[in-house]
Enzyme design. Structure first.
Site, PDB file in Angstrom:
ATOM      1  N   GLU A  51       0.857  -1.185   0.000  1.00 10.16           N
ATOM      2  CA  GLU A  51       0.000   0.000   0.000  1.00 10.16           C
ATOM      3  C   GLU A  51       0.891   1.233   0.000  1.00 10.16           C
ATOM      4  O   GLU A  51       1.944   1.256   0.645  1.00 10.16           O
ATOM      5  CB  GLU A  51      -0.904   0.023   1.242  1.00 10.16           C
ATOM      6  CG  GLU A  51      -1.712   1.316   1.329  1.00 10.16           C
ATOM      7  CD  GLU A  51      -2.884   1.264   2.302  1.00 10.16           C
ATOM      8  OE1 GLU A  51      -2.886   0.395   3.190  1.00 10.16           O
ATOM      9  OE2 GLU A  51      -3.794   2.101   2.157  1.00 10.16           O
ATOM     10  N   GLU A  80     -11.757  -3.263   3.082  1.00 10.76           N
ATOM     11  CA  GLU A  80     -12.010  -3.566   4.489  1.00 10.76           C
ATOM     12  C   GLU A  80     -13.410  -3.068   4.824  1.00 10.76           C
ATOM     13  O   GLU A  80     -13.614  -2.359   5.796  1.00 10.76           O
ATOM     14  CB  GLU A  80     -10.956  -2.819   5.312  1.00 10.76           C
ATOM     15  CG  GLU A  80     -10.630  -3.418   6.630  1.00 10.76           C
ATOM     16  CD  GLU A  80      -9.473  -2.693   7.299  1.00 10.76           C
ATOM     17  OE1 GLU A  80      -9.540  -1.458   7.438  1.00 10.76           O
ATOM     18  OE2 GLU A  80      -8.510  -3.358   7.698  1.00 10.76           O
TER      19      GLU A  80
HETATM   20  O1  AHR Z   1      -2.256  -1.413   6.789  1.00 10.21           O
HETATM   21  C1  AHR Z   1      -2.750  -0.161   7.131  1.00 10.21           C
HETATM   22  C2  AHR Z   1      -4.267  -0.087   7.019  1.00 10.21           C
HETATM   23  O2  AHR Z   1      -4.857  -0.956   7.921  1.00 10.21           O
HETATM   24  C3  AHR Z   1      -4.841  -0.506   5.706  1.00 10.21           C
HETATM   25  O3  AHR Z   1      -4.825   0.509   4.784  1.00 10.21           O
HETATM   26  C4  AHR Z   1      -6.241  -0.886   6.047  1.00 10.21           C
HETATM   27  O4  AHR Z   1      -6.757  -1.851   5.185  1.00 10.21           O
HETATM   28  C5  AHR Z   1      -6.144  -1.325   7.486  1.00 10.21           C
HETATM   29  O5  AHR Z   1      -7.080  -0.696   8.265  1.00 10.21           O
END
Ligand code: AHR
Length: 653
Positions: A41, A372
């Site tokens: 990410e 999520e």
């Molecule tokens: O890993 C950091 C964050 O944690 C991600 O962006 C999210 O999917 C989760 O809440």
């Protein structure tokens, strides 16, 4: 059977001799090649300022404040600047893409300077070649050259080049430049020959020594660390970044492919997420876009696993919903992505891929719908995606999600609904304490073998609290994850993909900790958590077998955890033993079903100080060492050190 064996080691500490039975006579389930993968990410400067090797921040003046990252030390916006000059942003295009350029007005060539600060400085290496490029057009007068200087921390020149410019049409200029000094926080200075007005855009500085030597490429040391994990998959581009704080700011893959200069920038979702780590200069240039993610997956032999917006903005933020009757473009994005990745070159999106230099398909097998999300709003939208994707592409495996938490109302609800729909793979996330991880080594033992498969898509032990800025990547957290991972492996029948999160963090540009890899502008290192992941990933084997004590799985009895696999390719048995106690433990491994050679090796990660971390100064403080193990007949004796992960590999005869 656990036997007190303190006398054996002549120590006053009572510790046990553990008798383990490793049954090689039958395999339980294949270990999927995807078992251990990577979650990527763009958080913590992981892409811009990190993996993406561009050194100029805001290279095309597209930030909300178009001159952010740039400074004009000899200019004053409230004066005529007759002794220097002044640059101003010009918005020349409405819509999306490259909207701005700057008009550099030079009144005194000897006085005007334009600087870029990079991402917390620029990491520049002596003797390496850097490609300096920019677009320019003469607008008025006679500016005849752009002079570029790389500066060290004190402002001394460590490389310089002069580039003649001409003509009133936009032209691209490219030169190479080799600095004579290594600096962690360098910067770029531009000066100009002549006076007048010059249009300037896409000012870029790239090392030529990128991963696979690609232009618009990736930082080599960081990809090396990823590649060394031998990842089974690469999940991208997140995380909450997929969802966006608002729908308008969600990640839209179509805007991240095609010519780099035409990709519109977007404020990064982590820019102002945490008051304690505000990062107002964090944007996404999308120089690292979907094509590059697919290419990286291919480079590493990892399955690409893109995750797309399902029409709900991040529920920790606005939670904006797309009305159900307006969901179609979102679904179309998913269908088009499959065409982009896998379609023939005579399909519209397959052609875009081919035009970018990859006519062969990327052979994408998985697609994720939503990151999520939780609640009925997610299920309702997921069903629409599920139907459309499986109708058009029945072979694509759709990854759904169970929300941010591993338990609670919404988790239970999501799991129940997704099971009823017949979801193939469900993504679970858990950011919990080290104790939770140890206690949950049995989490998947009771999961339905005929139900959906599980993607443990984001997890990391938090030493303080979820995303606390005080969280540490210490041995306590890594060891707890190692213990938990025996449970992932033991349940390989159900758990088929797993990944630690977040992956990377810039030492000065981070928002979230803990993170698996830390880097600054010049260096990078793996945390103890990285080495745990690496030991599992590079020793996963091909088939699950059982390892028991008194007929029971080892899930924390006497603080020991274990899992075992066969590696049919290497012809070896692999046993992972995690000792979370402060005492050494004598382990007697009894093997059944196959004959073993007389000796093998043990890859050991151990540290008696649970607070110990790796650091830039001591990058491999906690990293694996190799020991030997002897086998007598069907038995191998091994002493598992206090607080240790032990990966035992023994060749089969
Ligand atoms: O890993 C950091 C964050 O944690 C991600 O962006 C999210 O999917 C989760 O809440």
């Amino acid at each position: 059977m656990a036997v007190l064996a303190s006398a054996l080691f002549g120590s006053p500490t009572a510790f046990s001799q553990q008798e383990l039975m490793v049954d090689m006579s039958k395999t339980i389930a294949p270990i999927q090649p995807t078992m251990y993968g990577i979650f990527f990410e763009d958080i913590n400067f992981a892409a811009d300022g990190g993996l993406y090797a561009e050194l100029i921040k805001n290279r095309s003046f597209e930030f909300t404040i178009p001159m952010m990252g740039w400074s004009q030390p000899n200019s004053d916006r409230h004066s005529y600047n007759n002794e220097s000059g002044f640059a101003m942003p010009v918005k020349y295009f409405e819509g999306e893409g490259n909207l701005n350029f700057i008009r550099v007005q030079v009144k005194n060539a000897g006085g005007y300077e334009l600087h870029n600060e990079g991402f917390r400085g620029m990491g520049i290496k002596e003797g390496n070649t850097y490609r300096f490029t920019f677009d320019a057009k003469q607008m008025e007068g006679a500016i005849s050259a752009v002079n570029a200087f790389l500066l060290d921390e004190e402002g001394n020149t460590i490389a310089e080049v002069s580039v003649p410019v001409s003509g009133s049409e936009w032209k691209n200029y490219t030169v190479e430049i080799v600095p004579n000094k290594t600096v962690m926080k360098g910067s770029l200075k531009l000066t100009f020959d002549g006076t007048g007005e010059l249009g300037l855009d896409m000012v870029s500085l790239f090392p030529t020594d990128t991963w696979n030597g690609r232009e618009n490429g990736l930082r080599k040391d960081l990809v090396q660390l990823l590649n060394d994990l031998d990842p089974g998959f690469l999940r991208f581009p997140g995380g909450c970044i997929v969802e966006g704080r608002t729908l308008a700011r969600r990640y839209q893959w179509k805007k991240t492919v095609g010519p780099v200069e035409e990709r519109p920038s977007l404020v990064n979702r982590w820019n102002t997420e945490f008051d304690h780590r505000l990062t107002p200069d964090y944007y996404q240039s999308f120089g690292l876009g979907f094509f590059e993610y697919f290419q990286l997956s291919e480079d590493m032999g990892a399955e690409p696993l893109p995750i797309l917006s399902c029409g709900i903005a991040c529920q920790f933020n606005t939670g904006e919903l797309v009305p159900m009757d307006e969901l179609e473009p979102y679904v179309q994005d998913a269908l088009d992505l499959i065409e982009f990745a896998n379609g023939s070159t005579d399909t519209p999106w397959g052609k875009v891929r081919a035009d970018m230099g990859h006519p062969e398909p990327f052979n994408m097998k998985y697609i994720g719908v939503g990151n999520e999300q939780w609640g009925p709003e997610y299920i309702e939208r997921y069903k629409v995606f599920n139907q459309a994707i499986s109708e058009k592409y029945p072979d694509i495996i759709i990854v759904s999600g169970s929300g941010p938490f591993p338990d609670g109302d919404y988790f239970e609800y999501g799991m129940k609904e997704l099971k009823e729909i017949g979801a193939e793979i469900i993504d679970e996330h858990y950011y919990r304490s080290p104790e939770w991880f140890k206690e949950n080594a049995t989490r998947y033992d009771s999961y339905d073998r005929n139900g959906p498969k599980i993607f443990a898509g984001e997890y990391a032990a938090q030493s303080v609290a979820i995303a606390s800025p005080d969280n540490k990547n210490n041995w306590d957290t890594a060891l707890a994850e190692a213990a938990f991972m025996t449970g992932l492996e033991r349940n390989a029948e159900v758990v088929q993909l797993t990944s630690y999160a977040p992956l990377m963090a810039h030492a000065e540009g981070w928002q979230w900790t803990p993170d698996m890899i830390w880097f600054n502008n010049l260096e990078s290192y793996g945390t103890p958590n990285y080495y745990v992941q690496k030991l599992y990933s590079t020793n996963k084997g091909t088939d699950l077998i059982s390892v028991t004590q008194d007929g029971k799985n080892l899930v924390g009895q006497d603080e020991l955890y274990a899992s075992a696999t066969l590696d049919s390719k290497a012809g070896e048995v692999i046993v992972k033993v995690v000792n979370t106690s402060s005492d050494a433990q004598e382990v007697s491994l009894n093997f059944k079903g196959k004959k073993l050679k007389g000796k093998g090796k043990v890859l050991v990660l151990k540290e008696e100080n649970l607070s110990q971390e790796n650091s830039f100064e001591s990058q491999k403080e906690i990293s694996p060492v190799t020991e030997e193990i002897k086998v007598k007949g069907t038995t191998a004796m091994y002493e598992a050190s206090p607080y240790s992960l032990n990966v035992i590999r023994i060749p089969i005869k």
